[in-house]
Write an enzyme that holds these catalytic residues in place. Sequence first.
Site, PDB file in Angstrom:
ATOM      1  CD  GLN B 165     -18.941 -15.224 -16.966  1.00 55.73           C
ATOM      2  OE1 GLN B 165     -18.630 -15.781 -15.901  1.00 55.73           O
ATOM      3  NE2 GLN B 165     -19.664 -15.834 -17.892  1.00 55.73           N
ATOM      4  CG  ASP B 206     -28.808 -14.111 -18.257  1.00 57.19           C
ATOM      5  OD1 ASP B 206     -28.248 -14.010 -17.151  1.00 57.19           O
ATOM      6  OD2 ASP B 206     -28.223 -13.919 -19.340  1.00 57.19           O
TER       7      ASP B 206
END
Lengths: 319, 319
Positions: B165, B206
Amino acid sequence: MCFAIKEMVVRGAPSIGVAAAFGLAAHAVRLAQNNPPMELMKTSLQAACLQLQATRPTAVNLRWATDKLWQSLFGDEASMVDARSAAAMAVRLAETMLDDHIAVNKRLSDFGAELIKDNDSILTHCNAGPLAACGWGTALGVIRSATMRGLNPHVYVDETRPRNQGSRLTVWELHQDRIPYTLICDSMSGHVMAAGKVQVVITGADRIALNGDTANKIGTYNLAIVAQFHQVPFYIAAPLSTVDGRILSGKEIPIEERNPQEITDFGTEKMAMTGAHAYNPAFDVTPFRLIAGIITEYGVLRAPYTVSIKEALEKAKLG
Amino acid sequence: MCFAIKEMVVRGAPSIGVAAAFGLAAHAVRLAQNNPPMELMKTSLQAACLQLQATRPTAVNLRWATDKLWQSLFGDEASMVDARSAAAMAVRLAETMLDDHIAVNKRLSDFGAELIKDNDSILTHCNAGPLAACGWGTALGVIRSATMRGLNPHVYVDETRPRNQGSRLTVWELHQDRIPYTLICDSMSGHVMAAGKVQVVITGADRIALNGDTANKIGTYNLAIVAQFHQVPFYIAAPLSTVDGRILSGKEIPIEERNPQEITDFGTEKMAMTGAHAYNPAFDVTPFRLIAGIITEYGVLRAPYTVSIKEALEKAKLG
């Protein structure tokens, strides 16, 4: 041979040293076909040494092996009288170097295996097996010796970005040896250690300073820091020829910077947009404070390394 | 939407939360076409919530956003009387959630920018920019705010294996914003920090436990350890909705394990031999002790986190 080393067809500090010696020997044989004067052999092989040494700056074995071969042929104590006998001698020297390397790796592997306990999981970075080290291995040599002793080691293999020597070479070698392994990304070592899954870390080395600071494949330094954080011992496995007796600390080790494309592309696949700016150092330096021991053919050297390395170098000179 | 989230077409904790809310809203609109009884709407949307929440277990936003939408429609304080008005309400709620997320990210980015000094180099991991966070960004949001203040930050971007990413998304986003960056492998952070090239590390999150332990993309934990070793402050940037008020520590956070092929293959290229054994945890937990501060829309929370997180949650409740 310069192309093969620079483009990493041959890689791994011990393997590139011995390969360079064979490159020099091949050059000597070709030169000797016309039986040139010894002075020409001497300067031409010296130029070849410098050319080989310039291909990759970090691993000391490359310089060590080529210098040693050239010194044996043309140094103050050499007694070569003609080109053909010098060439034949060069081939014999390269062959001896190969045999010696394997014997040395097996000796250090036996010392290293003493550090492994039954069913230990060992994490390793990059490739320090037969492909890297002339047919036996340093870090993987230790694991192979432990396996032969019936200790059932399991190996966590760092994939080793950006060239993926872990996923491409170490995994394949362990598969050949039927040694159980688990491939992980370099960034997963902490997660695996926090779960108590790693008992020992062992890597190879490209150059060791007299104080124990060790240059090895990029990522070794992060791994050593993460190992220390989890109180997992971090070992270096390398023949004593990896010590650079001319430098006192890791600050003096030149770090090769390679093409950023190794990070932005993998084979035909783009990993980042075209033109992405990347930095690609091929090695890093792990300070001696993070190293639990250096596994050599003269035993496992311990801190203070300035003392233990010096003693081992003296033993090597005598023996 | 389940497919899109599971296969990471949409990824990034805030983005998947809001995307899931829109998925629910779309489902409500489709159901409402036949004007079914409210009880059917309620159970069908509850089933859809569970299905969406099961796609990825680690990021809390997914659960937070879907639960919140469902509660607003069918909870004890809801007053929906028919399917069509419920569906219209669902769409409005998802749209509000999107707007709120952007506003919240901008607020936390402003608090974060206070931590950045002129010409700082900031290292970040994974992607926490507009693509991950509904159009603005958390960790990258801070960097964007710092840029808008004229602080000239430079960004080191971890490529973030195995899904890259960093190289694929963060590099592209920084390029769009004309913010200078350098892409590195995850294993290079120590080498770069040892050279004094990094002043601050910022990543997204997260899920955050009540004690400050933070789950984020695999590799964040290694990075936090390496930052601490170099005394470089390590910050988390995340909206307060990332805090899971039900869990006391990171031990309770489920870690998603993904397909090992993400490590052994990249697109059409093989990175390891066929059948290579690999382990692929998608997240890790960084213990609160390694975190210098948590940048939220209620300011930068500092240790002791059990206190500062609780206070922020209370502020948020008051509105």
